[in-house]
Motif scaffolding. Sequence first.
Motif, PDB file in Angstrom:
ATOM      1  N   PHE A 171      41.121   0.937  -7.703  1.00 16.69           N
ATOM      2  CA  PHE A 171      41.928  -0.458  -7.379  1.00 16.69           C
ATOM      3  C   PHE A 171      41.268  -1.443  -6.617  1.00 16.69           C
ATOM      4  O   PHE A 171      40.406  -1.049  -6.049  1.00 16.69           O
ATOM      5  N   ASP A 172      41.350  -2.674  -7.139  1.00 20.67           N
ATOM      6  CA  ASP A 172      40.917  -3.868  -6.272  1.00 20.67           C
ATOM      7  C   ASP A 172      42.095  -4.311  -5.566  1.00 20.67           C
ATOM      8  O   ASP A 172      43.018  -4.724  -5.916  1.00 20.67           O
ATOM      9  N   ILE A 173      41.604  -4.596  -4.028  1.00 21.73           N
ATOM     10  CA  ILE A 173      42.354  -5.472  -3.298  1.00 21.73           C
ATOM     11  C   ILE A 173      41.702  -6.738  -2.905  1.00 21.73           C
ATOM     12  O   ILE A 173      40.550  -6.776  -2.549  1.00 21.73           O
ATOM     13  N   GLU A 174      42.426  -7.865  -2.892  1.00 17.97           N
ATOM     14  CA  GLU A 174      41.866  -9.464  -2.344  1.00 17.97           C
ATOM     15  C   GLU A 174      42.728  -9.944  -1.493  1.00 17.97           C
ATOM     16  O   GLU A 174      43.826  -9.719  -1.748  1.00 17.97           O
ATOM     17  N   GLU A 175      42.325 -10.368  -0.411  1.00 16.51           N
ATOM     18  CA  GLU A 175      42.957 -10.909   0.613  1.00 16.51           C
ATOM     19  C   GLU A 175      43.708 -12.081  -0.107  1.00 16.51           C
ATOM     20  O   GLU A 175      43.082 -12.774  -0.752  1.00 16.51           O
ATOM     21  N   ALA A 176      44.919 -12.175   0.430  1.00 19.25           N
ATOM     22  CA  ALA A 176      45.792 -13.241  -0.121  1.00 19.25           C
ATOM     23  C   ALA A 176      45.543 -14.644   0.450  1.00 19.25           C
ATOM     24  O   ALA A 176      45.920 -15.779  -0.275  1.00 19.25           O
ATOM     25  N   ALA A 192      16.197 -31.805  -3.522  1.00 17.98           N
ATOM     26  CA  ALA A 192      16.530 -30.646  -2.890  1.00 17.98           C
ATOM     27  C   ALA A 192      17.912 -30.211  -2.935  1.00 17.98           C
ATOM     28  O   ALA A 192      18.951 -31.167  -3.423  1.00 17.98           O
ATOM     29  N   ILE A 193      18.163 -28.990  -3.065  1.00 15.55           N
ATOM     30  CA  ILE A 193      19.755 -28.389  -3.187  1.00 15.55           C
ATOM     31  C   ILE A 193      20.387 -28.545  -1.902  1.00 15.55           C
ATOM     32  O   ILE A 193      19.673 -28.512  -0.820  1.00 15.55           O
ATOM     33  N   GLN A 194      21.725 -28.619  -1.973  1.00 14.45           N
ATOM     34  CA  GLN A 194      22.519 -28.672  -0.806  1.00 14.45           C
ATOM     35  C   GLN A 194      23.586 -27.376  -0.925  1.00 14.45           C
ATOM     36  O   GLN A 194      24.189 -27.321  -1.991  1.00 14.45           O
ATOM     37  N   ARG A 195      23.956 -26.710   0.158  1.00 12.23           N
ATOM     38  CA  ARG A 195      24.980 -26.172   0.349  1.00 12.23           C
ATOM     39  C   ARG A 195      26.253 -26.606   0.539  1.00 12.23           C
ATOM     40  O   ARG A 195      26.254 -27.255   1.616  1.00 12.23           O
ATOM     41  N   ILE A 196      27.366 -26.674   0.096  1.00 16.16           N
ATOM     42  CA  ILE A 196      28.696 -27.376   0.173  1.00 16.16           C
ATOM     43  C   ILE A 196      29.576 -26.132   0.439  1.00 16.16           C
ATOM     44  O   ILE A 196      29.976 -25.362  -0.275  1.00 16.16           O
ATOM     45  N   ASN A 197      30.036 -26.235   1.894  1.00 19.16           N
ATOM     46  CA  ASN A 197      30.907 -25.266   2.385  1.00 19.16           C
ATOM     47  C   ASN A 197      32.438 -25.621   2.091  1.00 19.16           C
ATOM     48  O   ASN A 197      32.504 -26.696   2.616  1.00 19.16           O
ATOM     49  N   ARG A 198      33.239 -24.675   1.763  1.00 16.83           N
ATOM     50  CA  ARG A 198      34.731 -24.960   1.750  1.00 16.83           C
ATOM     51  C   ARG A 198      35.471 -24.037   2.551  1.00 16.83           C
ATOM     52  O   ARG A 198      34.949 -22.727   2.430  1.00 16.83           O
ATOM     53  N   LEU A 199      36.613 -24.168   3.066  1.00 17.35           N
ATOM     54  CA  LEU A 199      37.377 -23.303   3.715  1.00 17.35           C
ATOM     55  C   LEU A 199      37.955 -22.445   2.598  1.00 17.35           C
ATOM     56  O   LEU A 199      38.269 -22.744   1.622  1.00 17.35           O
ATOM     57  N   GLY A 200      38.363 -21.109   3.286  1.00 19.35           N
ATOM     58  CA  GLY A 200      39.213 -20.201   2.285  1.00 19.35           C
ATOM     59  C   GLY A 200      38.356 -19.045   1.874  1.00 19.35           C
ATOM     60  O   GLY A 200      38.816 -17.950   1.125  1.00 19.35           O
ATOM     61  N   ASN A 201      37.027 -18.955   2.341  1.00 14.39           N
ATOM     62  CA  ASN A 201      36.398 -17.883   1.926  1.00 14.39           C
ATOM     63  C   ASN A 201      37.151 -16.491   2.572  1.00 14.39           C
ATOM     64  O   ASN A 201      37.670 -16.697   3.568  1.00 14.39           O
ATOM     65  N   ARG A 202      37.295 -15.422   2.037  1.00 16.53           N
ATOM     66  CA  ARG A 202      37.801 -14.279   2.257  1.00 16.53           C
ATOM     67  C   ARG A 202      37.185 -12.786   1.400  1.00 16.53           C
ATOM     68  O   ARG A 202      36.235 -13.060   0.701  1.00 16.53           O
ATOM     69  N   PHE A 203      37.697 -11.735   1.775  1.00 12.30           N
ATOM     70  CA  PHE A 203      37.119 -10.483   1.265  1.00 12.30           C
ATOM     71  C   PHE A 203      37.869 -10.001   0.280  1.00 12.30           C
ATOM     72  O   PHE A 203      39.197  -9.908  -0.039  1.00 12.30           O
ATOM     73  N   ARG A 204      37.323  -9.073  -0.678  1.00 18.35           N
ATOM     74  CA  ARG A 204      37.772  -8.431  -1.929  1.00 18.35           C
ATOM     75  C   ARG A 204      37.119  -7.036  -1.765  1.00 18.35           C
ATOM     76  O   ARG A 204      35.839  -6.906  -1.458  1.00 18.35           O
ATOM     77  N   VAL A 205      37.905  -5.885  -2.063  1.00 19.36           N
ATOM     78  CA  VAL A 205      37.184  -4.667  -1.864  1.00 19.36           C
ATOM     79  C   VAL A 205      37.640  -3.944  -3.108  1.00 19.36           C
ATOM     80  O   VAL A 205      38.782  -4.130  -3.733  1.00 19.36           O
TER      81      VAL A 205
END
Length: 197
Positions: free
Chosen positions: A191-196, A31-44
């Motif tokens: 242009f692209d913006i990524e949360e820092a 079975a596959i597993q999902r490994i979650n890590r902190l730091g997910n953020r948005f880019r537009v």
Amino acid sequence: MIELPDGVVPNGFSPALIDYGGILRPPTGGAIQRINRLGNRFRVSVSLPPIPNKELGRVVVSRLLKAKTEGIRIELPLAGVEQGSPGAPLVMGAGQAGGSIIADGFRPGYGVSEGFWLNIVTGGQYYLYNAAAPVQADSDGEATIQLTPLLRKSPADNDVIVLQKPMIEGLVIGDEIGWSISLAHHIGISFDIEEAA
């Protein structure tokens, strides 16, 4: 932090979630597993309509050049969604972490709908989140909002929560900033913006 001049509004806005987690695939077919890590953020990815160079175009280019090193903050288009009048919501208590935030200062009975966008402003920085479940403020103006992604920084007590005009704040990413100038003397910019953080 750089902001675009009043009246300069994107005509294209493509958000994406940057995910630092991943899928663990066992080599033996388990079975596959999902490994979650902190730091997910948005880019537009943002595109602006043609802007007359003589009036605003040159100013927008100048601000984007500065934003490359100083960062930029722009309003997140809500695409016809009315998020109402929440009152003056604030983080209720320091040291919060995880996938929810306890808040007070809401207008009693105000409802945060699933999918509403909001900022938690910590240390002057606008962190962007999406409401993961509906919740209604109680008679004291208190509510616990489920968030996606998880909190990236523990907010301080009484940090401001923004629901009426949520923003995305971050860095203009990419190795270069380019723009076009039409024969009609209009500037075309994307242009692209990524949360820092």
